[in-house]
Design a protein around this motif. Structure first.
Motif, PDB file in Angstrom:
ATOM      1  N   VAL A  40       0.826  -1.202   0.000  1.00 45.70           N
ATOM      2  CA  VAL A  40       0.000   0.000   0.000  1.00 45.70           C
ATOM      3  C   VAL A  40       0.863   1.257   0.000  1.00 45.70           C
ATOM      4  N   HIS A  41       1.883   1.278   0.871  1.00 51.82           N
ATOM      5  CA  HIS A  41       2.762   2.448   0.944  1.00 51.82           C
ATOM      6  C   HIS A  41       3.547   2.633  -0.345  1.00 51.82           C
ATOM      7  N   LEU A  42       4.036   1.555  -0.913  1.00 55.77           N
ATOM      8  CA  LEU A  42       4.811   1.633  -2.152  1.00 55.77           C
ATOM      9  C   LEU A  42       3.979   2.210  -3.286  1.00 55.77           C
ATOM     10  N   VAL A  43       2.841   1.605  -3.550  1.00 54.06           N
ATOM     11  CA  VAL A  43       2.033   1.997  -4.705  1.00 54.06           C
ATOM     12  C   VAL A  43       1.458   3.399  -4.528  1.00 54.06           C
ATOM     13  N   ASN A  44       1.031   3.736  -3.305  1.00 58.87           N
ATOM     14  CA  ASN A  44       0.492   5.067  -3.069  1.00 58.87           C
ATOM     15  C   ASN A  44       1.544   6.156  -3.231  1.00 58.87           C
ATOM     16  N   SER A  45       2.815   5.819  -2.988  1.00 60.39           N
ATOM     17  CA  SER A  45       3.882   6.806  -3.120  1.00 60.39           C
ATOM     18  C   SER A  45       4.283   7.045  -4.566  1.00 60.39           C
ATOM     19  N   LEU A  46       4.033   6.073  -5.430  1.00 59.25           N
ATOM     20  CA  LEU A  46       4.531   6.141  -6.803  1.00 59.25           C
ATOM     21  C   LEU A  46       3.846   7.209  -7.653  1.00 59.25           C
TER      22      LEU A  46
END
Length: 214
Positions: free
Chosen positions: A19-25
């Protein structure tokens, strides 16, 4: 050297890491507080970073809602009343704004628990956030269901704008730095901004110039 992360690796990640990875991209995003009411005296306030410009004529904004459950009080209020507000977040209220992401019961007003102030203007049904420096009043226009991930796009038309007079230029451009508007990345990272430049309209065979030097 750039790190490679495959789709298989993404899907194999622990849920919160994914969740953190994709939301940051998606990079830096608009973040605002959405103010609504159920029309029966109960107010709701929720932070959203899935907000984007759709068009200027008419002036339309898009807002993405994640699947239900849990129950989405903001979503239900917009569909029930047809009115809502978008309120820019500034340095003075970003922690209070973040707190509105907690899952409160429908009977609890996020205005009350965060200490933010509901403000009503021009007989508009939905409350603005008094502490916000840029406030938009919108009316619901259209709902679009996105089957790929069971989310919903709500489209609203801007019918009221409130902002400091010195934030809007002669050509209509709004200087968000003067309004102290903050941005976000991911789900929980808030950022101040510094304007790098503002460039002229790009045309073939015409040199781009800085509008800030004019």
């Amino acid at each position: 050297m750039l790190k490679h992360i495959s789709s298989e690796s993404i899907l194999a990640m622990e849920k919160q890491n994914r969740v953190h990875l994709v939301n940051s991209l998606g990079g830096f995003k608009s973040v605002s507080l959405v103010g609504t009411t159920d029309g029966e005296g109960h107010t709701n306030l929720a932070i959203f970073s899935s907000i984007f410009h759709i068009g200027a004529n008419p002036p339309l904004m898009g807002l993405i809602f994640r699947p239900t459950p849990p129950e989405r009080n903001t979503y239900n209020n917009i569909l029930k009343t047809g009115y809502y507000t978008l309120n820019h977040i500034n340095e003075s209220i970003y922690k209070q704004a973040h707190q509105t992401s907690a899952r409160y019961d429908k009977s609890v007003s996020e205005f009350e628990v965060t200490g933010l102030t509901p403000e009503y203007k021009e007989d508009f049904l939905a409350p603005y956030v008094s502490e916000s420096h840029v406030q938009l009043g919108l009316v619901f226009k259209e709902k679009m269901d996105i089957a790929t991930n069971d989310t919903t796009l709500i489209i609203g038309e801007i019918v009221h704008i409130y902002l400091p007079e010195d934030c809007i230029g002669a050509d209509g451009f709004v200087c968000l730095e003067k309004a102290n508007t903050v941005t976000c990345s991911g789900l929980d990272s808030y950022h101040k901004t510094v304007q790098l430049d503002r460039l002229s309209y790009a045309k073939p065979d015409k040199e781009i110039t800085s509008l800030l030097s004019n």
